[in-house]
Scaffold this active site. Sequence first.
Site, PDB file in Angstrom:
ATOM      1  N   GLY A 122      -0.812 -44.621  29.733  1.00  0.00           N
ATOM      2  CA  GLY A 122      -1.504 -45.724  30.394  1.00  0.00           C
ATOM      3  C   GLY A 122      -2.810 -46.080  29.708  1.00  0.00           C
ATOM      4  O   GLY A 122      -3.807 -46.397  30.347  1.00  0.00           O
TER       5      GLY A 122
ATOM      6  N   SER B 295      -1.018 -39.611  32.457  1.00  0.00           N
ATOM      7  CA  SER B 295      -1.565 -38.313  32.857  1.00  0.00           C
ATOM      8  C   SER B 295      -3.036 -38.447  33.251  1.00  0.00           C
ATOM      9  O   SER B 295      -3.820 -39.068  32.513  1.00  0.00           O
ATOM     10  CB  SER B 295      -1.436 -37.352  31.676  1.00  0.00           C
ATOM     11  OG  SER B 295      -2.209 -36.216  31.917  1.00  0.00           O
TER      12      SER B 295
ATOM     13  N   VAL C 123     -11.627 -46.032  23.004  1.00  0.00           N
ATOM     14  CA  VAL C 123     -12.291 -46.913  22.032  1.00  0.00           C
ATOM     15  C   VAL C 123     -11.297 -48.032  21.732  1.00  0.00           C
ATOM     16  O   VAL C 123     -10.169 -47.987  22.202  1.00  0.00           O
ATOM     17  CB  VAL C 123     -12.687 -46.181  20.726  1.00  0.00           C
ATOM     18  CG1 VAL C 123     -13.930 -45.361  20.897  1.00  0.00           C
ATOM     19  CG2 VAL C 123     -11.543 -45.322  20.210  1.00  0.00           C
TER      20      VAL C 123
ATOM     21  N   LYS D  56     -15.763 -63.342  19.925  1.00  0.00           N
ATOM     22  CA  LYS D  56     -15.873 -62.832  18.544  1.00  0.00           C
ATOM     23  C   LYS D  56     -15.445 -63.956  17.598  1.00  0.00           C
ATOM     24  O   LYS D  56     -14.305 -64.415  17.660  1.00  0.00           O
ATOM     25  CB  LYS D  56     -14.956 -61.618  18.394  1.00  0.00           C
ATOM     26  CG  LYS D  56     -14.796 -61.101  16.974  1.00  0.00           C
ATOM     27  CD  LYS D  56     -13.900 -59.856  16.941  1.00  0.00           C
ATOM     28  CE  LYS D  56     -13.610 -59.398  15.529  1.00  0.00           C
ATOM     29  NZ  LYS D  56     -12.713 -58.234  15.491  1.00  0.00           N
TER      30      LYS D  56
ATOM     31  N   PRO E 215     -13.951 -64.909   8.308  1.00  0.00           N
ATOM     32  CA  PRO E 215     -13.987 -65.790   9.479  1.00  0.00           C
ATOM     33  C   PRO E 215     -12.651 -65.863  10.213  1.00  0.00           C
ATOM     34  O   PRO E 215     -11.606 -65.532   9.654  1.00  0.00           O
ATOM     35  CB  PRO E 215     -14.275 -67.161   8.851  1.00  0.00           C
ATOM     36  CG  PRO E 215     -13.667 -67.078   7.481  1.00  0.00           C
ATOM     37  CD  PRO E 215     -13.738 -65.643   7.053  1.00  0.00           C
TER      38      PRO E 215
ATOM     39  N   LEU F 118      -0.988 -46.072  19.499  1.00  0.00           N
ATOM     40  CA  LEU F 118      -1.345 -44.948  18.635  1.00  0.00           C
ATOM     41  C   LEU F 118      -0.180 -43.982  18.453  1.00  0.00           C
ATOM     42  O   LEU F 118      -0.118 -43.262  17.456  1.00  0.00           O
ATOM     43  CB  LEU F 118      -2.558 -44.206  19.214  1.00  0.00           C
ATOM     44  CG  LEU F 118      -3.844 -45.036  19.336  1.00  0.00           C
ATOM     45  CD1 LEU F 118      -4.942 -44.221  20.017  1.00  0.00           C
ATOM     46  CD2 LEU F 118      -4.316 -45.528  17.969  1.00  0.00           C
TER      47      LEU F 118
ATOM     48  N   THR G 156      -7.158 -54.280  14.130  1.00  0.00           N
ATOM     49  CA  THR G 156      -5.790 -54.809  14.163  1.00  0.00           C
ATOM     50  C   THR G 156      -4.845 -54.052  15.099  1.00  0.00           C
ATOM     51  O   THR G 156      -3.697 -54.473  15.264  1.00  0.00           O
ATOM     52  CB  THR G 156      -5.192 -54.747  12.740  1.00  0.00           C
ATOM     53  OG1 THR G 156      -5.508 -53.472  12.179  1.00  0.00           O
ATOM     54  CG2 THR G 156      -5.713 -55.852  11.870  1.00  0.00           C
TER      55      THR G 156
HETATM   56  C1  LIG Z   1     -12.323 -44.894  16.318  1.00  0.00           C
HETATM   57  C2  LIG Z   1     -11.336 -45.912  16.777  1.00  0.00           C
HETATM   58  C3  LIG Z   1     -11.719 -47.242  16.856  1.00  0.00           C
HETATM   59  C4  LIG Z   1     -10.797 -48.220  17.256  1.00  0.00           C
HETATM   60  N1  LIG Z   1     -11.160 -49.542  17.270  1.00  0.00           N
HETATM   61  C5  LIG Z   1     -10.225 -50.484  17.561  1.00  0.00           C
HETATM   62  C6  LIG Z   1     -10.556 -51.874  17.576  1.00  0.00           C
HETATM   63  O1  LIG Z   1     -11.699 -52.284  17.351  1.00  0.00           O
HETATM   64  N2  LIG Z   1      -9.576 -52.747  17.861  1.00  0.00           N
HETATM   65  C7  LIG Z   1      -8.301 -52.358  18.141  1.00  0.00           C
HETATM   66  O2  LIG Z   1      -7.420 -53.205  18.354  1.00  0.00           O
HETATM   67  N3  LIG Z   1      -7.992 -51.046  18.191  1.00  0.00           N
HETATM   68  C8  LIG Z   1      -8.899 -50.118  17.911  1.00  0.00           C
HETATM   69  N4  LIG Z   1      -8.570 -48.803  17.962  1.00  0.00           N
HETATM   70  C9  LIG Z   1      -7.235 -48.444  18.411  1.00  0.00           C
HETATM   71  C10 LIG Z   1      -7.196 -48.532  19.921  1.00  0.00           C
HETATM   72  O3  LIG Z   1      -8.155 -47.651  20.472  1.00  0.00           O
HETATM   73  C11 LIG Z   1      -5.811 -48.165  20.438  1.00  0.00           C
HETATM   74  O4  LIG Z   1      -4.838 -48.853  19.720  1.00  0.00           O
HETATM   75  C12 LIG Z   1      -5.686 -48.573  21.883  1.00  0.00           C
HETATM   76  O5  LIG Z   1      -6.727 -48.040  22.646  1.00  0.00           O
HETATM   77  C13 LIG Z   1      -4.362 -48.114  22.450  1.00  0.00           C
HETATM   78  O6  LIG Z   1      -4.305 -46.728  22.556  1.00  0.00           O
HETATM   79  P1  LIG Z   1      -3.013 -46.100  23.196  1.00  0.00           P
HETATM   80  O7  LIG Z   1      -2.786 -46.761  24.502  1.00  0.00           O
HETATM   81  O8  LIG Z   1      -1.922 -46.142  22.202  1.00  0.00           O
HETATM   82  O9  LIG Z   1      -3.390 -44.570  23.387  1.00  0.00           O
HETATM   83  P2  LIG Z   1      -4.390 -43.848  24.425  1.00  0.00           P
HETATM   84  O10 LIG Z   1      -5.507 -44.712  24.855  1.00  0.00           O
HETATM   85  O11 LIG Z   1      -4.745 -42.551  23.785  1.00  0.00           O
HETATM   86  O12 LIG Z   1      -3.492 -43.562  25.701  1.00  0.00           O
HETATM   87  C14 LIG Z   1      -2.545 -42.529  25.722  1.00  0.00           C
HETATM   88  C15 LIG Z   1      -1.980 -42.412  27.119  1.00  0.00           C
HETATM   89  O13 LIG Z   1      -0.913 -41.462  27.075  1.00  0.00           O
HETATM   90  C16 LIG Z   1      -1.046 -40.591  28.163  1.00  0.00           C
HETATM   91  N5  LIG Z   1      -0.419 -39.309  27.833  1.00  0.00           N
HETATM   92  C17 LIG Z   1      -0.556 -38.565  26.720  1.00  0.00           C
HETATM   93  N6  LIG Z   1       0.181 -37.446  26.809  1.00  0.00           N
HETATM   94  C18 LIG Z   1       0.807 -37.482  28.013  1.00  0.00           C
HETATM   95  C19 LIG Z   1       1.684 -36.625  28.717  1.00  0.00           C
HETATM   96  N7  LIG Z   1       2.061 -35.434  28.208  1.00  0.00           N
HETATM   97  N8  LIG Z   1       2.102 -36.985  29.956  1.00  0.00           N
HETATM   98  C20 LIG Z   1       1.727 -38.169  30.505  1.00  0.00           C
HETATM   99  N9  LIG Z   1       0.896 -39.033  29.886  1.00  0.00           N
HETATM  100  C21 LIG Z   1       0.440 -38.688  28.659  1.00  0.00           C
HETATM  101  C22 LIG Z   1      -2.534 -40.471  28.428  1.00  0.00           C
HETATM  102  O14 LIG Z   1      -2.775 -40.090  29.754  1.00  0.00           O
HETATM  103  C23 LIG Z   1      -2.963 -41.917  28.156  1.00  0.00           C
HETATM  104  O15 LIG Z   1      -2.806 -42.657  29.360  1.00  0.00           O
HETATM  105  C24 LIG Z   1      -9.484 -47.829  17.598  1.00  0.00           C
HETATM  106  C25 LIG Z   1      -9.117 -46.485  17.553  1.00  0.00           C
HETATM  107  C26 LIG Z   1     -10.020 -45.537  17.133  1.00  0.00           C
HETATM  108  C27 LIG Z   1      -9.598 -44.090  17.063  1.00  0.00           C
END
Ligand SMILES: Cc1cc2nc3c(=O)[nH]c(=O)nc-3n(C[C@H](O)[C@H](O)[C@H](O)COP(=O)(O)OP(=O)(O)OC[C@H]3O[C@@H](n4cnc5c(N)ncnc54)[C@H](O)[C@@H]3O)c2cc1C
Length: 508
Positions: free
Chosen positions: A16, A43, A51, A82, A102, A340, A351
């Site tokens: 989530g 979770s 971030v 932006k 840009p 991710l 991106t």
């Molecule tokens: C330093 C940094 C800077 C960034 N800057 C940008 C930016 O400027 N622009 C941009 O587009 N993106 C950026 N990103 C990427 C962006 O943060 C992610 O793409 C975005 O937040 C999506 O993350 P996610 O949902 O894939 O993972 P997460 O936010 O990590 O969510 C993972 C989810 O999985 C759940 N989970 C994990 N394991 C389990 C389990 N065993 N059981 C149940 N649930 C579980 C967790 O509870 C959580 O809800 C950046 C990333 C980093 C590291």
Amino acid sequence: MTERRPHPGRVLIVGGGTAGWMAAISLAMAWIPLGAEITLLESDAIGIIGVGEGSTPKMRRFMQKLGVAEHEWMPSCNGTYKCGIRFPAWSTRPGYESYYHPFFSPSDDPFIRAFHQNMTLRQRNLDVHALPDTFFLSNYLAKHSRAPLGDGTLDHQTDYAYHFDARLIGEYLRKRSIELGVRHLVDTVTGVRQSESGAILGVDTQRGGFVEADFFLDCSGFASVLICGALRVPFMPYKDFLFNDAAVAMPTPHPDATTLRSETLSSALKYGWVWKIPLTNRLGNGYVYSSDYIDAATAEQELRQHLKLPESDTTEARHLKMRVGRLNHCWESNCLAIGLAQGFIEPLEATALMIVQDTVEHFIELYARGGFTPEHRDAYNEKINRIYDSVRDYVYMHYKLNSRRDTDYWVNARENRHVSDSVAAILEVWDNGGDLLGEIVRQRDYMSYSPTSWFCILSGMARFPKQPRKPRRDIPVIDPAGPRKACMEMLEHYPDHRSVVMAMQPAH
Ligand SMILES: Cc1cc2nc3c(=O)[nH]c(=O)nc-3n(C[C@H](O)[C@H](O)[C@H](O)COP(=O)(O)OP(=O)(O)OC[C@H]3O[C@@H](n4cnc5c(N)ncnc54)[C@H](O)[C@@H]3O)c2cc1C
């Protein structure tokens, strides 16, 4: 003939974070009206990365598709506009110490031609002005802290993106998804059950028992619980191309309460670069660096110095590890990985959420056309891989073109021998004064970035032959004063950024 199903039945999204909720809301809009059941399981013990606060103009399309107006969602996410990204200190070449990437506007068209003319002359070693900043309206909007919203008297719109609080945007999307009928479970996956053929049957959870579904979305972040953990899809690191694997993030208050910038600043430091993202209530800052060159404590120290924080400052820093690369393929069996869990290119061009959107949208379109055939799946996987690799190439180019000499990090990045075929062909054409537009058109099935973005980076970082000659009198050279004057005149049609976003805030 087998009957086509319009949706894959019961869908379970694990995760989530922003990716999970972007996927949930998109699937809810496309499939719940057809009878699909969408459940999101996240979770409370693991949490989100928290971030990811910059976006590309694609996010604007995403919000438009949801049918929510900016004044409805931006205030609750501390959102700002932006206009583009500024890159100070990547190049040391005189006149090119900073350049701006840009977002484009139709009003740029005549100036893009002017930019192209000068850039081509400079590429052929004639001494003319070729810094992209001069030729694009959005640079002036950003420099003067304007919102990219014309006053209605101009016959064009300016493209733009948003900044927002990563946690709050997830909460906003969660609320909307639940309103649309998404079931929300809070629990932790402890095991994955599979059929003999390897397909996922369901997940075991800590408190709620077994949760089964027909199709699974792995949005579990870097943990990749389903796609890597259970299905063992290999991960392909980009380490040879992109060195950075860690970040340290630290919010700070706005230094000036009267101005709100409408751009991301991505300034090069000694071993990486720092983002500065203006939200309505604070600045988001973070140093993205390579742990092969500095440790976390030194990176934090360099960031604190860059932000000019006093020794006594107690702002807490968040240290993050980054798994940079992509899966070998993101759709395997009855599971699709998004966000991710699927891959990550370091955030220099912000991106990641754009690729989340691409992955979800292409999946919905493709599924509607043919469902679960292996041919569709293979074509889809190839397409998503191309998006990843081509975005990686564009990000890589920033490092390849740098002209810093202060650390081994920058020298090694410039001299890096790992070059994709696409980048090698672009550099070959550019360095030999060839037809870059023709080359980019030739690669159009692969490219994610427009020709103008490529021109901007090559010119903006001053990848030119040294010791330019004076142009002959008969060669038409564009005087930068022309586009500068025209863009400055257009500025009066764009309001102050801070006033616009503050006017959206609810009255207390
Ligand atoms: C330093 C940094 C800077 C960034 N800057 C940008 C930016 O400027 N622009 C941009 O587009 N993106 C950026 N990103 C990427 C962006 O943060 C992610 O793409 C975005 O937040 C999506 O993350 P996610 O949902 O894939 O993972 P997460 O936010 O990590 O969510 C993972 C989810 O999985 C759940 N989970 C994990 N394991 C389990 C389990 N065993 N059981 C149940 N649930 C579980 C967790 O509870 C959580 O809800 C950046 C990333 C980093 C590291």
